[in-house]
Write a protein that holds these residues in place. Sequence first.
Motif, PDB file in Angstrom:
ATOM      1  N   ALA A   1      40.690  54.169  41.518  1.00  0.00           N
ATOM      2  CA  ALA A   1      40.973  53.289  40.380  1.00  0.00           C
ATOM      3  C   ALA A   1      40.303  51.937  40.570  1.00  0.00           C
ATOM      4  N   ALA A   2      40.313  51.433  41.810  1.00  0.00           N
ATOM      5  CA  ALA A   2      39.655  50.155  42.086  1.00  0.00           C
ATOM      6  C   ALA A   2      38.142  50.261  41.896  1.00  0.00           C
ATOM      7  N   LEU A   3      37.558  51.376  42.315  1.00  0.00           N
ATOM      8  CA  LEU A   3      36.111  51.555  42.192  1.00  0.00           C
ATOM      9  C   LEU A   3      35.665  51.703  40.746  1.00  0.00           C
TER      10      LEU A   3
ATOM     11  N   SER B   1      27.222  50.856  45.832  1.00  0.00           N
ATOM     12  CA  SER B   1      28.369  50.728  46.734  1.00  0.00           C
ATOM     13  C   SER B   1      29.552  51.568  46.264  1.00  0.00           C
ATOM     14  N   THR B   2      29.810  51.576  44.959  1.00  0.00           N
ATOM     15  CA  THR B   2      30.994  52.297  44.467  1.00  0.00           C
ATOM     16  C   THR B   2      30.884  53.797  44.718  1.00  0.00           C
TER      17      THR B   2
ATOM     18  N   VAL C   1      36.037  38.057  34.777  1.00  0.00           N
ATOM     19  CA  VAL C   1      36.634  37.339  35.900  1.00  0.00           C
ATOM     20  C   VAL C   1      37.972  37.925  36.354  1.00  0.00           C
ATOM     21  N   PRO C   2      38.976  38.079  35.466  1.00  0.00           N
ATOM     22  CA  PRO C   2      40.255  38.616  35.962  1.00  0.00           C
ATOM     23  C   PRO C   2      40.143  40.022  36.539  1.00  0.00           C
ATOM     24  N   VAL C   3      39.274  40.840  35.967  1.00  0.00           N
ATOM     25  CA  VAL C   3      39.104  42.200  36.475  1.00  0.00           C
ATOM     26  C   VAL C   3      38.533  42.171  37.889  1.00  0.00           C
ATOM     27  N   LEU C   4      37.556  41.311  38.123  1.00  0.00           N
ATOM     28  CA  LEU C   4      36.947  41.231  39.452  1.00  0.00           C
ATOM     29  C   LEU C   4      37.886  40.596  40.468  1.00  0.00           C
ATOM     30  N   VAL C   5      38.742  39.682  40.020  1.00  0.00           N
ATOM     31  CA  VAL C   5      39.747  39.109  40.929  1.00  0.00           C
ATOM     32  C   VAL C   5      40.674  40.211  41.445  1.00  0.00           C
ATOM     33  N   VAL C   6      41.094  41.114  40.554  1.00  0.00           N
ATOM     34  CA  VAL C   6      41.931  42.243  40.968  1.00  0.00           C
ATOM     35  C   VAL C   6      41.195  43.096  41.998  1.00  0.00           C
TER      36      VAL C   6
END
Length: 554
Positions: A60-62, A165-166, A219-224
Amino acid sequence: MADNPSLHRHDTTDPITPSTTTSARSSKSEPTTPSSTTPPTGSATTPPPRAGRRAWLGLAALMLPVLLVSIDNTVLSFAIPQLSQALSPTASQLLWIVDIYPLMLAGLLVTMGTLGDRVGRRRLLLIGATGFGAVSVYAAFAGDASHLIAARALLGLFGATLMPSTLALLRNLFLDDNQRRLAIAIWASAFSAGSALGPIVGGWLLEHFWWGSIFLINVPVLVVLLVVAPFLLPESRNPGSVRLDPVSVVLSVVSMLPFVFGIKKLASSGISTLGVASLLLGVVLGVVFVRRQVRSRTPLLEVGLFKNRVFSASVLANFMAIFSISGLIFFVSQYLQLVLDLSPMEAGLYLLPGAAATVVMGLAAVVLARVAPIWLLIPTGLLLATAGYLLGTTLTGSSSVGVIVVIFVLVGGGAGLAETLTNDAILASVPPERAGAASGISETAYELGASLGVAILGSVLAAVYRTRLELPAGLDPAVADQAQQTLGGAVSAADGLPAGQADALLEAARSAFAHGVDLTSAIGAVLAFLTAVSIGIALRSAQRATRRAGLVEV
């Protein structure tokens, strides 16, 4: 695939099916030697360990960066009218704003894949996510077109670190074959979801906020991602990865920039010394890059793969499929908003059927490949795109929005069918140990198609718009120059004019733009048709050669 012209190789590698190959567009994501931090994959008697909850959370993170990159490819087109009025870019600057991002991606994907093998894939992912988030803020508050172009170039640089990377990390999370196939299919769905969500998210943001908001959503998505990745994703690297050649890295990027600039310059200003010189410089640098790869023992790009006819034909078809849909999105989004006067949200909703057609036809390719050969299916996808472009030649300043919907469904569906099958053919046509290099080339073809689709078709559109625009008498020279640059500039200029003069300018600008769309669509149709015919002949010929040799087909 029963009729795949690729040769069957006696190895233990699982065949790659169309449902998973869309996700294979990453560069050198498969290590050539076991990772120093990768668990053993099991032996003939010991099955590999199955992934648990943590691995699925890692998946899910990837998916987060993949989703963002996919959205970013479509959402910008919907902000073009607003940023054209806010920043007043020239026609050339507007094209650079759109395609400098995929250009940088295309030039750096192979490099970043190799770099991740050396320094660590998770580390590179986190570095790229940090940079992508920071530059997104810079892009959102860019004060002029030059700063936005610079921001987009940096987004391309950091974006190139995310995709290789993913996929490499995903393969280390899922060692069981069945789980890995499912994970890759889910990961790949983020591409389709991003393409479908881009117009909707972009339309909503542009109706409620300024154009820079389309960058701030990153921005918020990448912070997560930055918070959860260190806990969910194990580090991995390939100690046997090849040494990076700095000269090849530089050549891979700088050969593309003058080539595309030359195309833009010739289209916008006609035959000129600068345009021809830039085009020739790009060609010369490209030749130097290729010669260096041929002579190198550790090439950045494995040019020898192109000796395989199936591989070469599939890469060309992959390029053309993305070329068609990217060029179409560039001018259709402007047509819906600036010619038919729809809101960004409405424009996004009308393009949703086309995005859905891309997904549906990509999934249908899995079933169709069981009953029909790829030498027939891939050209069929390109012929669907041809039909869409032919319909585009009928557009006028007052055409129905339904025509646009049908055009986008045909081109999007055709691209989805062709692209899914070409990715499968690309990987199936090379030995398993070279699959990483093949997937890198496939991804590069994808990004080059996206960039040149906008550069070539967009440049033709801009040139026709300027030559066909008949300005009303009495315009201030500054206003006239603004209107001649882009359709967005004409709409912005009309806001400050008396009603009668504004109406005359808008009618003339929309008519000129429609003429540009007609010619651009005709060129797109010819290119797609010629590619379809040449690909069909090449793949059919390869299949016959395989049968004559008495080899078993995949």
